[in-house]
Design a protein around this motif. Structure first.
Motif, PDB file in Angstrom:
ATOM      1  N   ASN A 472       5.984 -33.911 -28.522  1.00 21.16           N
ATOM      2  CA  ASN A 472       5.872 -33.313 -29.856  1.00 21.16           C
ATOM      3  C   ASN A 472       5.034 -32.049 -29.900  1.00 21.16           C
ATOM      4  OD1 ASN A 472       7.548 -35.001 -31.531  1.00 21.16           O
ATOM      5  ND2 ASN A 472       6.186 -36.607 -30.781  1.00 21.16           N
ATOM      6  N   TYR A 473       4.547 -31.622 -28.738  1.00 16.73           N
ATOM      7  CA  TYR A 473       3.898 -30.317 -28.706  1.00 16.73           C
ATOM      8  C   TYR A 473       4.944 -29.218 -28.944  1.00 16.73           C
ATOM      9  CZ  TYR A 473       2.379 -26.141 -26.167  1.00 16.73           C
ATOM     10  OH  TYR A 473       2.162 -24.854 -25.775  1.00 16.73           O
ATOM     11  N   PRO A 474       6.044 -29.189 -28.168  1.00 14.70           N
ATOM     12  CA  PRO A 474       7.068 -28.184 -28.514  1.00 14.70           C
ATOM     13  C   PRO A 474       7.678 -28.393 -29.903  1.00 14.70           C
ATOM     14  CG  PRO A 474       7.697 -29.399 -26.504  1.00 14.70           C
ATOM     15  CD  PRO A 474       6.341 -29.867 -26.876  1.00 14.70           C
ATOM     16  N   ILE A 475       7.709 -29.628 -30.365  1.00 16.20           N
ATOM     17  CA  ILE A 475       8.241 -29.868 -31.712  1.00 16.20           C
ATOM     18  C   ILE A 475       7.323 -29.188 -32.744  1.00 16.20           C
ATOM     19  CG2 ILE A 475       8.737 -31.654 -33.470  1.00 16.20           C
ATOM     20  CD1 ILE A 475      10.811 -31.609 -31.201  1.00 16.20           C
ATOM     21  N   ALA A 476       6.009 -29.217 -32.488  1.00 13.79           N
ATOM     22  CA  ALA A 476       5.061 -28.529 -33.383  1.00 13.79           C
ATOM     23  C   ALA A 476       5.312 -27.012 -33.340  1.00 13.79           C
ATOM     24  CB  ALA A 476       3.627 -28.847 -32.975  1.00 13.79           C
ATOM     25  N   LEU A 477       5.587 -26.493 -32.144  1.00 13.82           N
ATOM     26  CA  LEU A 477       5.873 -25.057 -32.029  1.00 13.82           C
ATOM     27  C   LEU A 477       7.127 -24.704 -32.823  1.00 13.82           C
ATOM     28  CD1 LEU A 477       5.295 -24.529 -28.190  1.00 13.82           C
ATOM     29  CD2 LEU A 477       3.732 -23.953 -30.036  1.00 13.82           C
ATOM     30  N   GLU A 478       8.129 -25.558 -32.713  1.00 16.80           N
ATOM     31  CA  GLU A 478       9.390 -25.319 -33.420  1.00 16.80           C
ATOM     32  C   GLU A 478       9.176 -25.403 -34.939  1.00 16.80           C
ATOM     33  OE1 GLU A 478      12.217 -24.183 -33.038  1.00 16.80           O
ATOM     34  OE2 GLU A 478      13.535 -25.113 -34.497  1.00 16.80           O
ATOM     35  N   GLY A 479       8.360 -26.360 -35.370  1.00  9.87           N
ATOM     36  CA  GLY A 479       8.078 -26.481 -36.809  1.00  9.87           C
ATOM     37  C   GLY A 479       7.420 -25.221 -37.335  1.00  9.87           C
ATOM     38  N   ALA A 480       6.442 -24.715 -36.578  1.00 10.35           N
ATOM     39  CA  ALA A 480       5.748 -23.497 -37.010  1.00 10.35           C
ATOM     40  C   ALA A 480       6.711 -22.312 -37.042  1.00 10.35           C
ATOM     41  CB  ALA A 480       4.574 -23.218 -36.082  1.00 10.35           C
ATOM     42  N   LEU A 481       7.585 -22.252 -36.046  1.00 11.26           N
ATOM     43  CA  LEU A 481       8.569 -21.154 -36.012  1.00 11.26           C
ATOM     44  C   LEU A 481       9.469 -21.202 -37.244  1.00 11.26           C
ATOM     45  CD1 LEU A 481      10.061 -18.830 -34.534  1.00 11.26           C
ATOM     46  CD2 LEU A 481      11.430 -20.564 -33.388  1.00 11.26           C
ATOM     47  N   LYS A 482       9.921 -22.402 -37.599  1.00 14.75           N
ATOM     48  CA  LYS A 482      10.806 -22.546 -38.757  1.00 14.75           C
ATOM     49  C   LYS A 482      10.104 -22.071 -40.024  1.00 14.75           C
ATOM     50  CE  LYS A 482      14.246 -23.075 -37.474  1.00 14.75           C
ATOM     51  NZ  LYS A 482      14.557 -23.471 -36.122  1.00 14.75           N
ATOM     52  N   LEU A 483       8.822 -22.473 -40.191  1.00 15.78           N
ATOM     53  CA  LEU A 483       8.114 -22.095 -41.418  1.00 15.78           C
ATOM     54  C   LEU A 483       7.968 -20.568 -41.500  1.00 15.78           C
ATOM     55  CD1 LEU A 483       6.842 -23.575 -43.875  1.00 15.78           C
ATOM     56  CD2 LEU A 483       4.639 -23.020 -42.875  1.00 15.78           C
ATOM     57  N   LYS A 484       7.618 -19.950 -40.388  1.00 10.37           N
ATOM     58  CA  LYS A 484       7.474 -18.483 -40.357  1.00 10.37           C
ATOM     59  C   LYS A 484       8.785 -17.811 -40.735  1.00 10.37           C
ATOM     60  CE  LYS A 484       5.556 -18.634 -36.110  1.00 10.37           C
ATOM     61  NZ  LYS A 484       4.705 -18.499 -34.948  1.00 10.37           N
ATOM     62  N   GLU A 485       9.852 -18.261 -40.083  1.00  3.99           N
ATOM     63  CA  GLU A 485      11.135 -17.585 -40.173  1.00  3.99           C
ATOM     64  C   GLU A 485      11.752 -17.719 -41.560  1.00  3.99           C
ATOM     65  OE1 GLU A 485      13.657 -19.223 -37.142  1.00  3.99           O
ATOM     66  OE2 GLU A 485      14.977 -17.485 -37.107  1.00  3.99           O
ATOM     67  N   ILE A 486      11.549 -18.891 -42.165  1.00  2.40           N
ATOM     68  CA  ILE A 486      12.251 -19.193 -43.414  1.00  2.40           C
ATOM     69  C   ILE A 486      11.385 -18.903 -44.633  1.00  2.40           C
ATOM     70  CG2 ILE A 486      13.289 -21.103 -44.742  1.00  2.40           C
ATOM     71  CD1 ILE A 486      14.885 -20.059 -42.306  1.00  2.40           C
ATOM     72  N   SER A 487      10.080 -19.148 -44.527  1.00  2.00           N
ATOM     73  CA  SER A 487       9.224 -19.009 -45.711  1.00  2.00           C
ATOM     74  C   SER A 487       8.334 -17.778 -45.648  1.00  2.00           C
ATOM     75  CB  SER A 487       8.317 -20.236 -45.845  1.00  2.00           C
ATOM     76  OG  SER A 487       9.058 -21.390 -45.690  1.00  2.00           O
ATOM     77  N   TYR A 488       8.325 -17.104 -44.526  1.00  3.93           N
ATOM     78  CA  TYR A 488       7.453 -15.940 -44.314  1.00  3.93           C
ATOM     79  C   TYR A 488       5.979 -16.325 -44.485  1.00  3.93           C
ATOM     80  CZ  TYR A 488      11.848 -13.335 -44.967  1.00  3.93           C
ATOM     81  OH  TYR A 488      13.131 -12.890 -44.868  1.00  3.93           O
ATOM     82  N   ILE A 489       5.668 -17.571 -44.130  1.00  2.00           N
ATOM     83  CA  ILE A 489       4.276 -18.012 -44.164  1.00  2.00           C
ATOM     84  C   ILE A 489       3.779 -18.061 -42.726  1.00  2.00           C
ATOM     85  CG2 ILE A 489       2.742 -19.981 -44.647  1.00  2.00           C
ATOM     86  CD1 ILE A 489       4.680 -20.729 -46.923  1.00  2.00           C
TER      87      ILE A 489
END
Ligand code: GLU
Length: 559
Positions: A472-489
């Motif tokens: 779940n370390y890469p899963i955390a990286l993927e989650g952060a990427l999704k938030l950046k990409e979609i919400s600009y946060i």
């Protein structure tokens, strides 16, 4: 990389081109334009902004004709405005272009000096139009083939000539182009979804291939010689590529994950413990491999990072994971002992493709994991395993990621089996429970409403932290990427164990911290990390199975 469309046939070209361009809108673009031969001249209409605005402009102009080209631009050379938008014209030549011409300044100066050309745009594309025009002696194909010899860079070109309006010439170099074969009509586009409303018979062009589309057929040329390639049928439909009642395409794709994962698992594994991943002769190469290299970009890279734990465990080989754009520049010592796996949804990711070519030329065994049939990585890999996600239109990868995980897991177990580290019973105990995954994913998707409420609470936050350990370390990286990409946060993903080496300083009562905390072998550790966050008043949002209630006491939100 933006959108290209070309049409020649029996119907009005304009509606076809506009509709096909709309199928490519998901890629993002800053301007759009079309060119149609109206019986006398090629008329161009182009506009900064959305296709909607181009349509408004077109409503007052009767652009009638059955041959035309269109483009959505993502500016690389020159600002996004009406003049820099494609198509570009020079003399009788009109063209659209995806990609970058690296030596455009040099060519521009030469054309100014030797031909007295003047340029009205700031683009590299207009230079190609003038270069072709300078070579034009009444034969468009010859002029295009002469011109590309002088171009450096990447380009997908679709070209018309006012003097030969009954044909469209397409040329590909490091930027995808697909022909669509209809019934008495022919298409060319930069991506398959553009063709789906009209045909599912496609011919993918390879680098340095040229196609000539006419009303009565098409011909293909490479190195000046004609050759043939049978169209392939893609089993995708327009319905798969539209919103189908969801609020947006990405939401639809999120909800398609259970089916996509089930389809992928069913295609490559049966409950009897049989795999359908590779031909037997190819499997021999997997047995002989001495090292595994996983190479990808973005979300696919995170899928590779997750799968590294599986390959470590089941194949018992040394496993490297690389970002493709970095891999290319390392001093690598690749040879036939390496098994290199390239993961790319589109199968066109430029850096991943370059890495694949490097490994192919170094004698390695190469495998592509792609979602798009006939894509370049799929074709150039020695073996390919397709993720059966259906078209992924949303720019942010969702169902492609989870199907990649499914394929990579099966591949890792398969390696363990053929290399005799796992017995048949072990294979079954590892893989048969995968049948429950789609149902469990559906259950998770039922959290949609409560997750939406949570998003409303924290939507104004400027920073998020995502933590995980082990798988779940890469899963955390993927989650952060999704938030950046979609919400600009702004969001950062971290291996939770790294908290104490710096990031912990960021935590206060303003910081939401998303933690993936299943009760696996690192559960005790991640629970301590949650305590650390809590001690600094951080807002812990945890994901954890229902049966484990312990975290409820220490987390703000638990799902
Ligand atoms: N380099 C070209 C331009 O800036 C094409 C960009 C694109 O691929 O859309 O106009």
């Amino acid at each position: 990389m933006c959108g290209i469309v070309g049409y020649i046939g029996k119907n009005d070209a304009l509606p076809v081109i506009i509709n096909a361009l709309k199928m490519l809108e998901y890629r993002g673009y800053d301007s759009a334009g079309v060119a149609v031969f109206d019986g006398k001249t090629i008329r161009i209409v182009k506009r900064k902004g959305k296709i909607r605005e181009l349509e408004q402009e077109l409503s007052s102009k009767a652009l009638k004709g059955t041959v035309g080209i269109g483009h959505t631009r993502w500016a690389t050379h020159g600002r996004p405005d009406d003049i820099n938008a494609h198509p570009h014209r020079c003399g009788p030549i009109v063209l659209v272009h995806n990609g970058i011409v690296e030596n455009y300044l040099e060519l521009k100066e030469k054309l100014q000096r030797e031909n007295g050309n003047s340029f009205c745009s700031e683009t590299d594309t207009e230079v190609i139009a003038c270069l072709i025009s300078s070579k034009y002696r009444g034969n468009l194909v010859e002029a295009v083939l002469e011109a590309v010899k002088e171009l450096k860079g990447s380009y997908a070109l679709v070209v018309m000539s006012e003097k030969e309006p009954e044909k469209i010439v397409a040329y590909r170099k490091d930027s995808p182009l697909i022909l669509g074969v209809g019934d008495g009509e022919y298409f060319v586009a930069s991506d398959i979804p553009a063709l789906l409303p009209y045909t599912n018979r496609v011919v993918a062009l390879e680098d340095d291939e040229c196609a000539v589309l006419k009303r009565d057929g098409y011909l293909l040329l490479k190195n000046g010689r004609e050759f043939s390639k049978e169209p392939k049928v893609v089993h995708w439909s327009t319905a798969m590529a539209d919103e189908a009642g969801y609020r947006h395409i990405m939401q639809k794709e999120i909800f398609e994950q259970p089916k996509a994962v089930a389809d992928t698992l069913n295609a490559y594994y049966s409950a009897e413990g049989e795999f359908g991943l590779f031909e037997e002769s190819f499997s021999q190469k997997l047995i002989e491999a001495e090292r595994i290299r996983l190479v990808a970009c973005g979300t696919s890279y995170y899928a590779c990072m997750v799968s590294r734990y599986w390959f470590d465990r089941f194949s018992r080989l040394p496993v490297d994971v690389d970002i493709a754009s970095e891999f290319r520049y390392r001093d690598l010592h690749i040879d036939k002992r390496d098994l290199c796996i390239f993961v790319s949804q589109s199968g066109e990711t430029a850096d991943t493709l370059a890495a694949l070519r490097l490994c192919n030329s170094s004698g390695a065994t190469t495998v592509g994991v792609c979602n798009v049939m006939e894509s370049t990585i799929a074709r150039e890999s020695q073996a390919v395993v397709y993720t059966l996600a259906g078209p992924e239109i949303g720019v942010a990868s969702t169902k492609a990621f989870t199907t990649q995980l499914a394929v990579l897991f099966l591949m890792a177990v398969y390696m363990g089996w053929i290399r005799e580290h796992l017995s048949k019973d072990e294979v079954k105990s590892m893989c048969n429970p995968l049948v429950y995954i789609p149902g469990l994913m559906e259950e998770v998707l039922r959290l949609d409403g409560s997750l939406r409420d949570l998003a409303r609470v924290y939507m104004k936050k400027e920073h998020f932290l995502y933590l995980g350990r082990y798988l779940n370390y890469p899963i955390a990286l993927e989650g952060a990427l999704k938030l950046k990409e979609i919400s600009y946060i702004h969001a950062e993903g971290y291996a939770a164990g790294e908290m104490k080496h710096g990031p912990i300083a960021l935590i206060d009562e303003q910081m939401p911290v998303v933690v993936v905390a299943p009760p696996d072998k690192v559960y005790e550790k991640i629970r301590s990390n949650i305590e650390e966050v809590k001690a600094r008043s951080g807002i812990v949002i945890a994901f954890n199975p229902k049966f484990n209630t312990e975290l409820e006491k220490i987390c703000y939100h638990i799902f």
